[in-house]
Design a protein around this motif. Structure first.
Motif, short mmCIF file in Angstrom:
data_model
loop_
_atom_site.label_atom_id
_atom_site.label_comp_id
_atom_site.label_asym_id
_atom_site.label_seq_id
_atom_site.Cartn_x
_atom_site.Cartn_y
_atom_site.Cartn_z
N ARG A 365 0.79 -1.22 0.00
CA ARG A 365 0.00 0.00 0.00
C ARG A 365 0.83 1.28 0.00
O ARG A 365 0.29 2.36 -0.18
CB ARG A 365 -0.93 0.01 1.23
N SER A 366 2.12 1.19 0.23
CA SER A 366 2.95 2.39 0.25
C SER A 366 4.33 2.04 -0.29
O SER A 366 4.69 0.87 -0.40
CB SER A 366 3.06 2.96 1.67
N GLY A 367 5.10 3.09 -0.63
CA GLY A 367 6.44 2.87 -1.15
C GLY A 367 6.48 2.93 -2.66
O GLY A 367 5.45 2.84 -3.35
N SER A 368 7.69 3.09 -3.18
CA SER A 368 7.86 3.18 -4.64
C SER A 368 7.58 1.86 -5.33
O SER A 368 7.81 0.78 -4.77
CB SER A 368 9.30 3.63 -4.95
N PHE A 369 7.07 1.95 -6.54
CA PHE A 369 6.86 0.81 -7.43
C PHE A 369 5.91 -0.24 -6.85
O PHE A 369 6.04 -1.42 -7.13
CB PHE A 369 8.20 0.16 -7.81
N ARG A 370 4.92 0.21 -6.03
CA ARG A 370 3.86 -0.71 -5.66
C ARG A 370 2.90 -0.89 -6.83
O ARG A 370 2.07 -1.81 -6.84
CB ARG A 370 3.12 -0.20 -4.43
N PRO A 408 11.88 -11.28 -18.14
CA PRO A 408 13.30 -11.30 -18.50
C PRO A 408 13.86 -9.91 -18.74
O PRO A 408 13.21 -9.06 -19.36
CB PRO A 408 13.34 -12.15 -19.77
N ALA A 409 15.06 -9.66 -18.22
CA ALA A 409 15.85 -8.44 -18.44
C ALA A 409 15.27 -7.20 -17.78
O ALA A 409 15.76 -6.09 -18.02
CB ALA A 409 16.06 -8.18 -19.93
N ALA A 410 14.23 -7.33 -16.95
CA ALA A 410 13.61 -6.16 -16.33
C ALA A 410 14.27 -5.86 -14.99
O ALA A 410 14.70 -6.77 -14.28
CB ALA A 410 12.12 -6.40 -16.13
N PRO A 411 14.34 -4.59 -14.59
CA PRO A 411 14.80 -4.26 -13.24
C PRO A 411 13.94 -4.93 -12.19
O PRO A 411 12.73 -5.15 -12.39
CB PRO A 411 14.65 -2.73 -13.19
N GLY A 412 14.55 -5.24 -11.05
CA GLY A 412 13.84 -5.98 -10.02
C GLY A 412 12.55 -5.32 -9.58
O GLY A 412 11.56 -6.01 -9.28
N VAL A 413 12.50 -3.97 -9.51
CA VAL A 413 11.30 -3.30 -9.02
C VAL A 413 10.12 -3.47 -9.97
O VAL A 413 8.96 -3.25 -9.56
CB VAL A 413 11.56 -1.80 -8.79
N LEU A 414 10.35 -3.83 -11.23
CA LEU A 414 9.25 -4.08 -12.15
C LEU A 414 8.76 -5.51 -12.08
O LEU A 414 7.74 -5.85 -12.70
CB LEU A 414 9.66 -3.74 -13.58
N ASN A 415 9.46 -6.37 -11.35
CA ASN A 415 9.01 -7.74 -11.10
C ASN A 415 8.15 -7.72 -9.83
O ASN A 415 8.53 -8.26 -8.79
CB ASN A 415 10.20 -8.68 -10.96
N THR A 416 6.99 -7.11 -9.95
CA THR A 416 6.15 -6.77 -8.80
C THR A 416 5.80 -8.00 -7.97
O THR A 416 5.40 -9.05 -8.52
CB THR A 416 4.86 -6.09 -9.28
N LYS A 417 5.91 -7.85 -6.65
CA LYS A 417 5.55 -8.93 -5.72
C LYS A 417 4.15 -8.68 -5.16
O LYS A 417 3.63 -7.58 -5.22
CB LYS A 417 6.57 -9.01 -4.59
N TRP A 418 3.54 -9.74 -4.60
CA TRP A 418 2.22 -9.67 -3.95
C TRP A 418 1.18 -9.06 -4.90
O TRP A 418 0.44 -8.14 -4.55
CB TRP A 418 2.30 -8.86 -2.65
N VAL A 419 1.10 -9.60 -6.12
CA VAL A 419 0.24 -9.01 -7.15
C VAL A 419 -1.24 -9.14 -6.76
O VAL A 419 -1.70 -10.19 -6.32
CB VAL A 419 0.49 -9.68 -8.51
N GLU A 420 -1.97 -8.06 -6.98
CA GLU A 420 -3.41 -8.03 -6.68
C GLU A 420 -4.24 -7.89 -7.94
O GLU A 420 -5.27 -8.54 -8.09
CB GLU A 420 -3.71 -6.88 -5.73
N THR A 421 -3.79 -7.03 -8.88
CA THR A 421 -4.59 -6.73 -10.07
C THR A 421 -3.70 -6.63 -11.30
O THR A 421 -2.61 -6.03 -11.24
CB THR A 421 -5.37 -5.41 -9.90
N LEU A 422 -4.17 -7.19 -12.42
CA LEU A 422 -3.54 -7.04 -13.72
C LEU A 422 -4.57 -6.40 -14.66
O LEU A 422 -5.64 -6.97 -14.88
CB LEU A 422 -3.09 -8.38 -14.28
N THR A 423 -4.25 -5.23 -15.21
CA THR A 423 -5.14 -4.54 -16.13
C THR A 423 -4.47 -4.45 -17.49
O THR A 423 -3.47 -3.71 -17.66
CB THR A 423 -5.48 -3.12 -15.62
N PHE A 424 -4.96 -5.20 -18.44
CA PHE A 424 -4.39 -5.25 -19.79
C PHE A 424 -5.04 -4.20 -20.67
O PHE A 424 -6.27 -4.03 -20.65
CB PHE A 424 -4.57 -6.63 -20.41
N GLY A 425 -4.24 -3.49 -21.46
CA GLY A 425 -4.79 -2.50 -22.37
C GLY A 425 -3.79 -1.40 -22.63
O GLY A 425 -2.61 -1.49 -22.27
N GLU A 426 -4.24 -0.33 -23.28
CA GLU A 426 -3.38 0.79 -23.60
C GLU A 426 -2.92 1.47 -22.32
O GLU A 426 -3.70 1.73 -21.42
CB GLU A 426 -4.11 1.79 -24.49
N LEU A 427 -1.61 1.80 -22.28
CA LEU A 427 -1.05 2.41 -21.09
C LEU A 427 -0.71 3.88 -21.34
O LEU A 427 -0.34 4.58 -20.42
CB LEU A 427 0.22 1.65 -20.66
#
Length: 427
Positions: A365-370, A408-427
């Motif tokens: 709920r808090s911190g960078s890259f949640r 693959p090849a992504a920085p660790g902070v983009l390998n999100t932990k404790w995933v709750e929601t995935l929203t696919f579509g235009e970003l």
């Protein structure tokens, strides 16, 4: 030449009480016999190569976050034209970020003795008066100010970030990003002005009849040769290399990486015994958050779907051997992840043929890259998973149970932990 002879004779003509009153602006104030144009030129060429590598790998690291993809990935939203180099970060080779960021941090640490020695070798010039003798000399002094100030700022903030000591005001990403451009302005200008002279000195030495303006006019007796001083600097860099580089490797090398937080012993035995950045406790993830009531929400044109962990395990499972690599320079070896492909989840959400990017929300709920965004090429890669297991065992709470992203090849902070929601579509 007459001026130089006057400076040389001055120390012998003054009493000791007046000699002590000399200021740093007086060339005779500086008396080390080690300083000299060739000594400085050698250090300068080493820094030219090393700092160039640092800047390039730093740009690559910033691009790896895909900051132009979505504002949650961008920690410097006002960068303007400074973001011209950004491109879609690839997913291969899978160790790409591990290599580029490992080089960035390791080279930065190793260059510390070289940078300090270079600054020491030219410190008399920083006090030289008058401050500017001509327009060209003024440009040189300004470039030197940007170079020295920028280099010290970048090294200090970078080392503090590696050691997890966030003593600086504001975001490390923002400060380090803009500091890099200030440094680059001084670096390019100073290199253009001084590189020809450094190359000439290294090739031919000081021309006969010309003074060595970096050498002390009244040196003390030598206790260390210039070659010895260079060897001492090299030994310092080697010591830092040996005691820090191992944080990017498992086994014996990690155990001797004593100068970094991710060095020393591995975090215990078992399938989940590899390095982590944030623990579940540190971000206040509780067993109630990740227990039986946890559901993954998947959104897209086909609607909104909710899956339990058991339902995700019942889907087709895929494996991928991928490392975790952090901006702080540490990384793990390849771990064997198993879970559901992001492209398969995109198909369920309504994108069966060409999946777009995905916006990922964490239970954190808090911190960078949640929250983080992944590009379409990352979603489409068959090795990109919503991981449920690692090395044949369920994820531990600290590694993201009940589910985490691994790309693959992504920085660790983009390998999100404790995933709750995935929203696919235009970003």
């Amino acid at each position: 030449m007459p001026e130089r002879r006057r400076i040389r004779s001055l120390p012998d003509s003054l009493p000791d009480s007046l000699r002590a009153l000399r200021t740093p602006a007086d060339p005779a104030f500086w008396r080390s016999p080690v300083r000299g144009a060739r000594f400085t030129a050698v250090l300068g060429v080493i820094l030219l190569v090393g700092l160039t590598l640092l800047f390039v790998t730093g740009l690559l690291s910033y691009a790896a976050y895909n900051p132009d993809l979505n504002r949650v990935n961008d920690k410097t939203p006002g960068k303007g034209w400074l973001g011209f180099y950004l491109f879609s970060w690839p997913t291969g080779p899978h160790w790409l970020y591990r290599l580029t960021q490992g080089l960035h941090v390791t080279v930065g640490i190793v260059l510390v003795p070289v940078l300090l020695a270079k600054l020491w070798s030219v410190v008399p010039r920083l006090f030289a008066l008058p401050p500017a003798r001509s327009a060209g000399h003024a440009l040189e002094r300004i470039s030197l100010l940007l170079l020295v100030g920028g280099a010290l700022f970048q090294f200090v903030t970078g080392l503090l970030n590696i050691q997890l000591d966030y003593l600086f005001p504001g975001s490390f990403y923002t400060l380090h990003f803009y500091g890099a451009w200030v440094f680059l302005a001084g670096f390019i200008t100073h290199t253009a002005l001084k590189l020809p002279q450094a190359v000439r000195v290294l090739r031919n030495g000081i021309p006969r009849g010309e003074p060595d303006t970096l050498a002390a006019p009244d040196p003390l007796p030598a206790t260390l040769s210039r070659r010895g001083a260079l060897a001492l600097v090299g030994a310092g860099s080697l010591l830092l290399l040996v005691t820090s580089a191992g944080r990017s490797f498992d086994g014996p090398l990690r155990r001797i990486a004593l100068l970094t937080p991710r060095g020393g012993t591995d975090p215990g035995p078992g399938p989940n015994a590899f390095q982590i950045n944030k623990t579940a406790a540190a971000v206040r993830i509780t067993p109630a958050d990740t227990g039986e009531r946890w559901r993954l929400t998947v959104r897209g044109p086909a609607g909104e779907f909710r899956f339990s962990r058991a339902e995700l395990l019942a889907m087709e499972q895929h494996s991928a051997a991928l490392p975790i690599a952090c901006v702080e320079g540490w990384s793990t070896s390849d771990q064997r992840w198993r879970g559901v492909r992001l492209s398969d989840l995109a198909a369920l959400a309504g994108y069966p043929h060409r999946p777009p990017g995905v916006f990922v929300d964490s239970l954190q709920r808090s911190g960078s890259f949640r929250k983080a965004a992944l590009r379409d090429n990352q979603v489409r890669d068959g090795r990109s998973l919503l991981a449920l297991e690692v090395n044949g065992a369920p994820l531990s709470p600290d590694h993201g149970y009940p589910a985490r992203i691994i790309v693959p090849a992504a920085p660790g902070v983009l390998n999100t932990k404790w995933v709750e929601t995935l929203t696919f579509g235009e970003l």
